[in-house]
Design a protein around this motif. Structure first.
Motif, PDB file in Angstrom:
ATOM      1  N   GLU A 187      22.893 -12.894 107.362  1.00  0.00           N
ATOM      2  CA  GLU A 187      22.693 -13.549 108.655  1.00  0.00           C
ATOM      3  C   GLU A 187      22.446 -12.534 109.762  1.00  0.00           C
ATOM      4  N   ALA A 188      23.113 -11.387 109.706  1.00  0.00           N
ATOM      5  CA  ALA A 188      22.898 -10.347 110.709  1.00  0.00           C
ATOM      6  C   ALA A 188      21.459  -9.831 110.651  1.00  0.00           C
ATOM      7  N   MET A 189      20.960  -9.605 109.450  1.00  0.00           N
ATOM      8  CA  MET A 189      19.571  -9.153 109.314  1.00  0.00           C
ATOM      9  C   MET A 189      18.596 -10.231 109.778  1.00  0.00           C
ATOM     10  N   GLN A 190      18.938 -11.475 109.519  1.00  0.00           N
ATOM     11  CA  GLN A 190      18.046 -12.577 109.858  1.00  0.00           C
ATOM     12  C   GLN A 190      18.011 -12.855 111.359  1.00  0.00           C
ATOM     13  N   THR A 191      19.151 -12.696 112.044  1.00  0.00           N
ATOM     14  CA  THR A 191      19.233 -13.110 113.447  1.00  0.00           C
ATOM     15  C   THR A 191      19.286 -11.962 114.443  1.00  0.00           C
ATOM     16  N   GLY A 192      19.686 -10.761 114.004  1.00  0.00           N
ATOM     17  CA  GLY A 192      19.740  -9.626 114.926  1.00  0.00           C
ATOM     18  C   GLY A 192      20.773  -9.790 116.017  1.00  0.00           C
TER      19      GLY A 192
END
Length: 269
Positions: A187-192
Motif C-alpha cells: 500500500e505504501a508503494m501504491q499510494t506514496g
C-alpha cells in the motif's frame, strides 16, 4: 407463402428479430441472474459507507474537512482511495496525535472492521487505489534478487539498502521497514504516503512490488545470520566507516604511542 416471404424481405425484419432476441436475453437474465447476492453486496457496501461516515465525522473531519476537502491542518482525501486509509489508519499514523513534520507509526486505535468502514467512506468520495488482496502482496515465489535491484534503485536512497530507514530534511525521515507487513508495504508503494513517491502499476508492476517485498522480508528476516559479518545494525557504509576510523585508527595511534614510549625508555636505559 408469398406473403410470408415478402415480410421476411421487409427492411425492418432484421431490426424486429434483433429486438425480440434482446428482449428474450434480458428476460432470461432477469430470471436466472443472482439478484439477491448483488443486492446484498450493494446493501453491505452502503452500510459500510454509512458507518465509515460516522467514524470519519468523529476522528477525521476536524482536520480533513467534513467532505474530505481538506483544511490547513490536513490534506484533501478525495481520490486517495481505500488503500491509503488502510495504510495510514492501519499503522496508527492516523488519527494524528499532534501536528509535526511527519506522522509517526504508533498503536492502532481502530479495529480492522472499522478501518474497512473508514476506507469505504473515503473511497466513496473519489476513485483511488483499492486495498490489495493477499494474492497481490504475498511474496511467496517472488524474486528477492530482482527485488533487491529494484529496492536499491528506487528505495535505498531514503530507507537505506537494508530498509533500516534514514533522516531526511526539516525533521522528516524515512521509517524503518523492519516488521512492516507485506500488505502495508504494498500500500505504501501504491499510494506514496507523506514524503514517499507513489509507484502505481503503470510505473512499477504488481510483480515488481512483490519482488521488493520479498527482498525486504529477506533482509529483515533472520537477524542471527549476516553473510557480511557484523553489520552494526545494517545502517550502511557511513556508520561502519566511522567505526573503522575511530576504533581502527585509534588502535593504531595507541600502538604507535606505546612503541615510541618503549623506544624512548630503552634509549634512556
Amino acid at each position: 407463402m408469398k406473403k410470408l416471404s415478402a415480410r421476411r424481405r421487409h427492411p425492418l425484419a432484421a431490426v424486429v428479430v434483433l429486438l425480440l432476441a434482446l428482449a428474450a436475453t434480458g428476460g432470461l437474465y432477469a430470471v436466472f441472474a443472482p439478484a439477491d447476492k448483488a443486492q446484498a453486496d450493494t446493501t453491505a457496501q452502503s452500510l459500510a459507507i454509512e458507518e465509515g461516515k460516522k467514524l470519519y465525522a468523529v476522528g477525521c473531519a476536524s482536520c480533513h474537512g467534513t467532505g474530505g476537502q481538506g483544511s490547513t491542518d490536513g490534506p484533501p482525501l478525495v481520490g486517495v482511495g481505500a488503500a491509503a486509509v488502510d495504510f495510514q489508519v492501519g499503522t496508527g499514523r492516523m488519527p494524528l496525535q499532534q501536528q509535526s513534520a511527519q506522522a509517526p507509526k504508533k498503536k492502532v486505535i481502530y479495529s480492522q472492521a472499522e478501518i474497512d468502514q473508514l476506507a469505504a467512506f473515503v473511497a466513496s468520495l473519489g476513485a483511488g487505489p483499492e486495498i490489495p488482496t493477499k494474492q497481490q502482496y504475498d511474496p511467496a515465489g517472488a524474486d528477492a534478487a530482482k527485488g533487491g535491484e529494484l529496492f536499491r534503485t528506487n528505495c535505498a536512497q531514503c530507507h537505506n539498502f537494508t530498509g533500516q530507514g534514514g533522516a531526511l530534511t526539516h525533521g522528516k525521515y524515512a521509517p524503518s521497514l523492519e516488521g512492516v507487513s507485506p500488505k502495508h508495504l504494498y500500500e505504501a508503494m501504491q499510494t506514496g504516503p507523506q514524503n514517499m513517491p507513489s509507484f502505481p502499476d503503470t510505473t512499477m508492476t504488481e510483480q515488481n512490488k512483490k519482488d521488493i517485498i520479498a527482498y525486504v522480508d529477506a533482509v529483515n528476516g533472520d537477524k542471527t545470520v549476516s553473510p557480511g559479518g557484523l553489520n552494526l545494525g545494517g545502517l550502511g557504509p557511513v556508520s561502519e566507516g566511522l567505526f573503522a576510523w575511530i576504533f581502527g585508527l585509534g588502535a593504531l595511534i595507541a600502538v604507535a604511542v606505546w612503541v615510541a614510549a618503549r623506544t624512548a625508555k630503552a634509549k634512556k636505559s
